[in-house]
Design an enzyme around this catalytic site. Structure first.
Site: not given
Ligand code: HAS
Length: 542
Positions: A217, A221, A368-370, A433-434
């Protein structure tokens, strides 16, 4: 940059793009195979391709790019050049990682390590695969040590001064990596190597998965933090604005350090052998780690809006008009930010226990991860490349490459819309998956999934075209006319005094991180080592 530093950075960046190309070829082939379009000659299997794709993209491309980028930024902001010892550490780390990476790659090509990028036991790979992984980790530790050394030297020679934001963020990123990789190092050295050599007959599967996700995890990050460095530090300069708050940026990084490690169980919510209480506690911590990302979103909006106001725009979205839409250095990372909104929402879905029961091990997670790493992170890294390579090579970004870069970004987004969109949708319909191509004996549910799999394959082909264009763009950057390109480092709105100095009390942050890790993991790990646990003999994959 000093040419000697430039060489080190370029070696990392070019290696990263070579991995991207190879990983992209493997990715395209496996997506076509999985879509059922055709079978490959020479017995090249789906799992072999998927392992190559995952490792080359998620581990090699990211790690090399990140280390190269961080070295460039610390050289630029902390002293103007790397200390000779730092450069030596950087090159030694590079050499070890490359040696280890070659071991890993050769084993995958020989089909002796088709264990996917998570290399879950009891699937067993050849020992050289695990040796290679260990070397990669050791190499990355040396590279991390170089970053710490430059930072410590800078602090010593600038007593009482606030460290540059980039340098601070680079330290947090590598600290996160060093602490996280302890888990995978223990898994590989203590469990997997002796077991694959036949010294131990069985492996404690529960423990190995836990150690993996203790690392896995924070790994995500480790990809995200350099992306955030670009969003916090580089983007404000590119739009002609300022960093909204240096203190907020540092605080969000510290929170990411504290909360991104003791949360690995959210990848294991559906696994037996971990008590629901500890899963619950780690889910609570997972929701804590969302907070710094929400702070980042707030800070980015604030930066954009203040920039717009300073340029005379009004209204809720007036600031959008003055953003440099035609500049790929901004456009690509900005599209990454946009994608991160649904991507982050998807993460919150994953982390919610009941919903995890619906999506776990389905293609939703792949979707999700793509969207996270392969869109938000990858597009940001591409955006960085368009100025980083010219900075190092003493060239300029031409309008032709800039335009091609925008086309590349759009193509990537369209490909990802098809691929990740279809993955999310078909995941909700239960498609696992997989899993290699199968119709489950024409089961009606599986037949229903097929059009989505075709959409995924179409997306895969578009993405491959976009990837080739990116490689072409990188090559074109080396042929651009000579000139000077500035390293874009943003200035903060507030004066230096506005940032509280306790944010650099590393002893405190590392101690709290350690306490949180011990709290979240000690009892569950003791349970896993208890008398009721059994080892699995293992399944040799070749
Ligand atoms: Fe995830 C599975 C939960 C973030 C990558 N994640 C994965 C896997 C990968 C991955 C690779 O709780 C698969 C692993 C595998 O092979 O099994 N993930 C989260 C949560 C977050 C999260 C809570 N993941 C990421 C990030 C990754 C990533 C970042 C890669 C870089 N993830 C999970 C969970 C799994 C999981 C479970 C397991 C699932 C399972 O069952 O297998 C959080 O950190 C996300 C927080 C993000 C936000 C968004 C903030 C938005 C921002 C952009 C602002 C935009 C602007 C532009 C300013 C709250 C900062 C706006 C402009 C306009 C004009 C509107």
């Amino acid at each position: 940059l000093d040419p000697r530093d430039g060489a080190l950075v370029l070696a990392h960046v070019l290696f990263a793009f070579a991995a991207l190309l190879l990983g992209g070829i493997a990715g395209m082939l496996q997506s076509v195979v999985r879509g059922g379009a055709y079978t490959l000659p020479g017995g090249i299997g789906y799992y072999q391709l998927l392992t190559a794709h995952g490792i080359l993209m998620a581990i090699v491309f990211t790690t090399y790019f990140i280390i190269g980028f961080l070295y460039s930024g610390i050289a630029r902001t902390m002293g103007g050049t790397l200390l000779p010892r730092v450069r030596r550490l950087g090159w030694t780390g590079y050499a070890l990682m490359t040696l280890g990476g070659l071991f890993v790659l050769i084993m995958i090509l020989l089909d002796k390590a088709s264990v996917l990028y998570t290399f879950y036991a009891p699937m067993k790979a050849a020992p050289q695969f695990y040796f290679g992984l260990a070397l990669v980790v050791i190499g990355s530790w040396l590279s991390g040590a170089g970053i710490f050394y430059q930072y410590i030297y800078w602090r010593r020679t600038h007593r009482g001064k606030l460290s540059p934001l980039f340098g601070f963020m680079a330290v947090v990123t590598m600290l996160l990596w060093q602490i996280a990789t302890i888990g995978v190092a223990i898994e590989v050295v203590v469990q997997l190597i002796p077991w694959s050599l036949g010294w131990t007959e069985t492996v404690n599967v529960m423990l190995s998965r836990t150690l993996f996700w203790y690392f896995g995890h924070p790994l995500v990050y480790f990809w995200l933090l350099p992306t955030y460095i670009c969003w916090y530090v580089i983007i404000p300069e590119l739009i002609g604005g300022k960093i909204y708050s240096d203190a907020l940026a540092r605080l969000s990084f510290i929170l990411l350090l504290l909360f991104s490690i003791p949360v690995g169980f959210h990848h294991q919510l559906m696994e037996p052998g971990i008590s629901p209480l500890w899963k619950y506690i780690q889910v609570v911590l997972t929701f804590m780690v969302v907070v710094p990302s929400l702070m980042t979103a707030f800070s980015l909006f604030a930066s954009f809006e203040l920039n717009g106001r300073a340029k005379g725009t009004s209204g809720l979205f007036g600031w959008v008009k003055v953003l440099p839409w035609k500049d790929v250095r901004f456009f690509a990372p900005f599209m990454g930010m946009l994608a991160f909104i649904p991507a982050g929402a998807g993460g919150i879905v994953n982390a919610s226990d009941q919903m995890n029961a619906v999506v776990h091990n389905t293609l939703w997670v792949t979707g999700h991860f793509h969207l996270t790493v392969a869109t938000s992170v990858a597009l940001t890294f591409f955006g960085i490349t368009y100025w980083l390579v010219p900075v190092i090579t003493g060239r300029v970004l031409t309008s032709k490459v800039n335009k091609l870069g925008i086309v590349q970004t759009v193509l990537w987004l369209v490909g990802m819309l098809f691929m990740s969109g279809a993955m999310h949708a078909v995941g909700l319909l239960g498609s696992p998956r997989r899993t290699a191509y199968t119709t489950y004996q024409n089961h009606p549910d599986a037949v229903l999934w097929m059009p989505y799999h075709v959409a995924m394959a179409i997306g895969g082909v578009i993405l491959f075209a976009a990837l080739i264009l990116m490689i072409v763009n990188v090559a074109l950057l080396f042929r651009a006319p000579k000139g000077t390109t500035a390293y874009p480092i943003g200035q903060s709105e507030a004066p230096e005094e506005a940032t509280p100095r306790f944010l650099e009390r590393w002893g405190v942050w590392i101690a709290i991180t350690a306490v949180l890790i011990l709290f979240a993991y000690t009892i569950p790990v003791m349970d896993m080592l208890g008398p009721d646990t059994y080892g699995a003999p293992g399944y040799q994959t070749w």
